[in-house]
Design an enzyme around this catalytic site. Structure first.
Site, short mmCIF file in Angstrom:
data_model
loop_
_atom_site.label_atom_id
_atom_site.label_comp_id
_atom_site.label_asym_id
_atom_site.label_seq_id
_atom_site.Cartn_x
_atom_site.Cartn_y
_atom_site.Cartn_z
N SER A 79 0.83 -1.21 0.00
CA SER A 79 0.00 0.00 0.00
C SER A 79 0.86 1.26 0.00
CB SER A 79 -0.90 0.00 1.24
OG SER A 79 -1.51 1.26 1.44
N TYR A 89 -2.33 -0.20 10.06
CA TYR A 89 -2.53 -0.79 8.73
C TYR A 89 -1.25 -0.68 7.91
CZ TYR A 89 -4.00 -1.19 3.87
OH TYR A 89 -4.07 -1.54 2.55
#
Length: 345
Positions: free
Chosen positions: A134, A159
């Site tokens: 990501s 995350y």
């Protein structure tokens, strides 16, 4: 030649879209997903039904396994029943905000689940594992455009920390066991069949309902919005090309994007930043309705601006995003209205 590909997260946004492209080109695909209730499972089931319809209509080889990545015996059964030419690992617990309140789900899915995937790929001697990272790994880095050659040691939410951990875990397996691995850092993916927890989707729902939408950082965020078809093109190109070792890798000045092991990291983005305020204006135009906007200060855990340096993936894989925000949002709106009618009917 057609390949047999395992796609994890096949009921998810990017996983579904990737499986659909692979089936359309004639690959045999096994999908794997827990179909959890992080967001409305009806959308996930609708995606799977679309894959069933495509496979039935074309005679493609498609099978779906509903199980959790943390369930190692379930993964072992999948690999005992078939050998795979490629594994595309897109399953994960997504969402920045959710990680602030439910950290345990990120540990289970993104760390334990990924460790299980690395182990089964190692044992099965999979020719190439491609996995989702990501743009959030860039964290506190304010140097733009973000380059794979920059350090990413300052994640600003869990995350992002789990995604960076995945990259490090993958490199360790690549180094120890010569497992070819490619990690892909996605930049703000949007489009038809998207996730309801993403801003553009929730904005669309609220705009049509006449509810206010919150623009944090007073709407001055800029994001490298990347249309789903462009993302999937990059995923498939990366999967097809087995990650090589870098013969020029210098251990004295190590490049974070390459290695003496068969390991590679790529950004997949659009390469063109769009301010959030403009993005909302495009969405208003596509929906045919003005938004009620509330401007708010910066949220904790947010990255102010994102912009991908995509020169590496362009040079090595021939990846070139082609979809403008106007085209992408129009395609999303068309699907969004159709899906709402399906739910209502």
């Amino acid at each position: 030649m057609s390949q047999r590909v395992l796609v994890t997260g096949a009921a998810g946004f990017i996983g579904f879209s990737t499986a659909r492209k692979l089936l359309a080109r004639g690959d045999a695909v096994v999908g794997f997903d827990s179909v959890n209730d992080y967001y409305d499972p009806r959308l996930k089931r609708a995606r799977l039904a679309e894959l069933d319809r495509l496979a039935a209509g074309s005679g493609c080889d498609w099978r779906f396994v509903e199980a959790d990545l943390a369930d190692r015996p379930a993964l072992d059964r999948v690999f005992s029943e078939a050998s795979f030419d490629r594994v595309i690992h897109l399953a994960a617990q997504a969402g920045v905000r959710h990680s602030l309140t439910h950290p345990e789900s990120y540990v289970s899915s993104n760390l334990v689940g990924f460790a299980n995937m690395l182990e089964v790929c190692r044992n099965a001697k999979v020719p190439h594992l491609t996995f989702a990272s990501s743009s959030s790994v860039y964290g506190a880095n304010r140097k733009v455009p973000f380059s794979e050659h920059d350090g990413v040691d300052h994640p600003i939410q869990l995350y992002a920390a789990t995604k960076r951990s995945n990259e490090l875990m993958a490199h360790a397996y690549s180094h120890l066991f010569q497992l070819p691995v490619t990690g892909l850092r996605f930049f703000t993916v949007y489009g038809p069949w998207g996730r309801p927890d993403m801003a553009y989707y929730s904005f669309a729902e609220k705009i049509l309902a006449g509810q206010p939408i919150a623009l944090f950082n007073h709407g001055r965020h800029s994001r490298d919005f990347t249309f789903i078809d462009d993302i999937v093109e990059g995923v498939v190109r990366a999967s097809d090309r087995i990650a090589p070792a870098d013969p020029g890798f210098d251990p004295v000045r190590p490049d974070p994007a390459t290695s003496s092991a068969p390991f590679r990291i790529f950004n997949i983005g659009n390469g063109r930043p769009v301010e959030l305020k403009h993005y909302v204006e495009v969405l208003e135009e596509a929906l045919g309705k003005k938004a009620v906007i509330e401007l708010k200060p910066m949220q904790i855990g947010d990255i102010e601006d994102t912009l991908a340096d995509v020169s590496a993936i362009e040079a090595e894989l021939g990846y070139r995003p082609t979809t403008t925000v106007e085209e992408g949002i129009a395609a999303f709106a068309e699907w969004f209205f159709a899906y709402r009618r399906r739910l209502a009917g």
